[in-house]
Write a protein that holds these residues in place. Structure first.
Motif, PDB file in Angstrom:
ATOM      1  N   UNK A   1       0.936  -1.121   0.071  1.00  0.00           N
ATOM      2  CA  UNK A   1       0.005   0.117   0.065  1.00  0.00           C
ATOM      3  C   UNK A   1       0.958   1.285   0.007  1.00  0.00           C
ATOM      4  N   UNK A   2       2.104   0.913  -0.469  1.00  0.00           N
ATOM      5  CA  UNK A   2       3.171   2.165  -0.499  1.00  0.00           C
ATOM      6  C   UNK A   2       2.662   2.700  -1.853  1.00  0.00           C
ATOM      7  N   UNK A   3       2.627   4.354  -2.019  1.00  0.00           N
ATOM      8  CA  UNK A   3       2.396   4.556  -3.346  1.00  0.00           C
ATOM      9  C   UNK A   3       3.825   4.510  -4.302  1.00  0.00           C
TER      10      UNK A   3
ATOM     11  N   UNK B   1      -5.631   6.920  -7.004  1.00  0.00           N
ATOM     12  CA  UNK B   1      -6.267   7.888  -6.087  1.00  0.00           C
ATOM     13  C   UNK B   1      -6.485   7.567  -4.839  1.00  0.00           C
ATOM     14  N   UNK B   2      -6.745   6.305  -4.597  1.00  0.00           N
ATOM     15  CA  UNK B   2      -6.799   5.807  -3.329  1.00  0.00           C
ATOM     16  C   UNK B   2      -5.543   5.992  -2.303  1.00  0.00           C
ATOM     17  N   UNK B   3      -4.450   5.837  -3.359  1.00  0.00           N
ATOM     18  CA  UNK B   3      -2.901   6.089  -2.618  1.00  0.00           C
ATOM     19  C   UNK B   3      -2.622   7.642  -2.579  1.00  0.00           C
ATOM     20  N   UNK B   4      -3.693   8.390  -2.772  1.00  0.00           N
ATOM     21  CA  UNK B   4      -3.283   9.884  -2.819  1.00  0.00           C
ATOM     22  C   UNK B   4      -2.509  10.500  -4.071  1.00  0.00           C
ATOM     23  N   UNK B   5      -2.455   9.813  -5.097  1.00  0.00           N
ATOM     24  CA  UNK B   5      -1.587  10.324  -6.155  1.00  0.00           C
ATOM     25  C   UNK B   5      -2.790  11.249  -7.212  1.00  0.00           C
TER      26      UNK B   5
ATOM     27  N   UNK C   1      -4.771  13.217  -9.939  1.00  0.00           N
ATOM     28  CA  UNK C   1      -5.162  12.403 -11.221  1.00  0.00           C
ATOM     29  C   UNK C   1      -4.050  13.126 -12.463  1.00  0.00           C
ATOM     30  N   UNK C   2      -3.837  14.212 -12.530  1.00  0.00           N
ATOM     31  CA  UNK C   2      -3.098  14.906 -13.477  1.00  0.00           C
ATOM     32  C   UNK C   2      -1.749  14.577 -13.390  1.00  0.00           C
ATOM     33  N   UNK C   3      -1.142  14.572 -12.370  1.00  0.00           N
ATOM     34  CA  UNK C   3       0.282  13.612 -12.102  1.00  0.00           C
ATOM     35  C   UNK C   3       0.225  12.526 -12.842  1.00  0.00           C
ATOM     36  N   UNK C   4      -0.823  11.716 -12.461  1.00  0.00           N
ATOM     37  CA  UNK C   4      -0.844  10.019 -12.639  1.00  0.00           C
ATOM     38  C   UNK C   4      -1.193  10.084 -14.383  1.00  0.00           C
ATOM     39  N   UNK C   5      -1.604  10.886 -14.909  1.00  0.00           N
ATOM     40  CA  UNK C   5      -2.090  11.047 -16.431  1.00  0.00           C
ATOM     41  C   UNK C   5      -0.660  11.285 -17.127  1.00  0.00           C
ATOM     42  N   UNK C   6       0.128  12.383 -16.661  1.00  0.00           N
ATOM     43  CA  UNK C   6       1.520  12.656 -17.339  1.00  0.00           C
ATOM     44  C   UNK C   6       2.169  11.380 -17.229  1.00  0.00           C
ATOM     45  N   UNK C   7       2.194  10.724 -15.920  1.00  0.00           N
ATOM     46  CA  UNK C   7       3.100   9.342 -16.018  1.00  0.00           C
ATOM     47  C   UNK C   7       2.848   8.286 -17.015  1.00  0.00           C
ATOM     48  N   UNK C   8       1.393   8.040 -17.155  1.00  0.00           N
ATOM     49  CA  UNK C   8       0.914   7.278 -18.199  1.00  0.00           C
ATOM     50  C   UNK C   8       1.288   7.713 -19.776  1.00  0.00           C
ATOM     51  N   UNK C   9       1.203   9.033 -20.123  1.00  0.00           N
ATOM     52  CA  UNK C   9       1.442   9.453 -21.229  1.00  0.00           C
ATOM     53  C   UNK C   9       2.989   9.233 -21.572  1.00  0.00           C
TER      54      UNK C   9
ATOM     55  N   UNK D   1       6.291  15.090  -8.209  1.00  0.00           N
ATOM     56  CA  UNK D   1       4.961  15.523  -8.730  1.00  0.00           C
ATOM     57  C   UNK D   1       4.818  16.837  -9.259  1.00  0.00           C
ATOM     58  N   UNK D   2       5.507  17.759  -8.297  1.00  0.00           N
ATOM     59  CA  UNK D   2       5.442  19.181  -8.627  1.00  0.00           C
ATOM     60  C   UNK D   2       5.849  19.481  -9.796  1.00  0.00           C
ATOM     61  N   UNK D   3       6.637  18.739 -10.648  1.00  0.00           N
ATOM     62  CA  UNK D   3       6.912  19.107 -12.102  1.00  0.00           C
ATOM     63  C   UNK D   3       5.631  19.111 -12.988  1.00  0.00           C
TER      64      UNK D   3
END
Length: 428
Positions: A311-313, A349-353, A355-363, A416-418
């Protein structure tokens, strides 16, 4: 039902069926033979998936990119970059990378970016004694910036799949895109220095020639400013921004640069319609596929499985990066996002990431997949320009660019601030 869904999908892909048909066929078979739902359910989900005002941005951005490409934009961007970069070791490679970055802010497509800039720059690099594999690899690698630098068609797809703000996704892609451009340019510089790649017969530009080149490039550079400024200024939506981009691309190509001809328009509309229809067909089929997965609680099961592992992000992000890099080798970016985002996003989202940051990671992960066989679409574009085989590109320079991309991916993933800095700043 879930077993039928995934088994038929794998079978269809192995038999060589196009991805859209494989996804749609798997959805139909799972409903027809694994549930009491009527078969019309798949058609309804397909229609619902593409019945979106936001998705209209995709064909508009494709048309605007084609208009700007045919209208002489790529040539002027290359001349602008050459003023400042051509005297560096590996200068022509750096010019190609920076030009791809600028053109990505116009086309929104990785293959289109690689084709537009590569068609001009690969022959020039070869004339200046650059090795063929390095020239092709540079274009293939820099071309994928077309899906990271806004406006990006892939980010529009993620916005629809994740319910995220497309404007925020566009802004979030700027800093990661600049970092990737910088990283690739540094690699090209050291390769150029090691191999003494210099531009032959370089002549000094006069001050008036340099000023003229800069002025000619201004209309091309203004388009992303107008698009992003209009979205964040509340003047128009991302979809309306696509319409503005089409009008602006036509005006620049036809009246400013005067290289776009009326006879070019039918082919531009035809090719854009074919490309957009392919993406929308994938999105429609993936919508039905995703809805069936949701009904079968697949995302919940995956979430429980991953959280059961850890459960570690930070561990989760490592697993996500590995998964997406593998998926990117075999699956087109828009397809992968429509299928995988609904599964992984609830866990993120459950781990507090964010949604925009996660999208950039995916892209970024899936964009790197444009360089990795067997799919590796940008490799085929670059090889097609020279008429060489894709295997001629597979070498240490491709590995070098991939390692640079992975390094920056890790930085973006864990800082994530990037990704979130610009959207949050403009939201204040």
């Amino acid at each position: 039902m879930t077993a039928i869904l995934f088994i038929t999908l794998v079978v269809f892909i192995i038999t060589g069926m196009p991805l859209a048909y494989a996804i749609g066929g798997a959805s139909f078979f799972s409903v027809a033979f694994g549930s009491d739902l009527p078969e019309i359910f798949v058609v309804q989900r397909f229609f619902t998936g593409v019945d979106s005002f936001t998705l209209m941005a995709i064909p508009f951005f494709m048309i605007s990119g084609s208009l700007m490409s045919k209208g002489g934009v790529s040539d002027r961007l290359i001349k602008l970059c050459s003023i400042f970069l051509r005297k560096f070791p590996g200068g022509l490679a750096i010019v190609s990378i920076v030009a791809c970055t600028f053109f990505g802010a116009i086309s929104g497509s990785a293959p289109a970016t690689a084709a537009a800039i590569g068609g001009i720059m690969i022959p020039v690099m070869l004339e200046n004694k650059y090795k063929e594999d390095f020239a092709m690899t540079t274009i293939a690698s820099a071309g994928y910036l077309g899906v990271i630098i806004p406006p990006s068609i892939t980010m529009v797809t993620y916005g629809v799949a994740a319910g995220a703000s497309i404007g925020d996704m566009f802004m979030a892609g700027i800093l990661p895109g600049v970092l990737l451009c910088l990283g690739m340019s540094i690699y090209a510089y050291f390769v150029g220095k090691k191999n003494n790649y210099m531009m032959l017969g370089t002549e000094e530009l006069t001050g008036s020639e340099a000023v003229k080149t800069i002025i000619e490039a201004v209309p091309a550079l203004l388009m992303p400013v107008i698009i992003l400024g209009g979205i964040y200024g509340g003047i128009f939506t991302p979809t309306e921004a696509g319409c503005v981009a089409v009008v602006y691309g036509f005006v620049v190509g036809f009246f400013v640069y005067r290289e776009l001809k009326l006879s070019d328009l039918p082919e531009i509309f035809r090719s854009s319609a074919l490309s957009a229809s392919m993406i929308l067909l994938i999105i429609g089929c993936a919508s039905a596929f995703g809805n069936i997965m949701a009904r079968e609680m697949v995302p919940n099961r995956v979430a429980s499985f991953i959280i059961g592992l850890s459960d570690n992000k930070y561990v989760f992000l490592i697993l996500v990066n590995v998964l997406l890099l593998i998926v990117g080798c075999f699956m087109e970016t828009n397809t992968a996002i429509m299928i995988i985002a609904p599964i992984l996003l609830p866990v993120a989202q459950q781990l507090g990431i964010d949604v925009i940051h996660f999208g950039i990671i995916m892209v970024i992960n899936l964009a790197i997949g444009l360089l990795t066989p067997p799919l590796g679409m940008n490799l085929y574009v670059a090889s097609g320009i020279t008429g060489k085989r894709v295997t001629d590109i597979l070498g240490r320079h491709l590995l070098g660019y991939i390692l640079v991309s992975l390094t920056i991916l890790m930085v973006v993933t864990y800082v994530p601030v990037i990704s979130t800095f610009l959207p949050e700043m403009l939201a204040k």
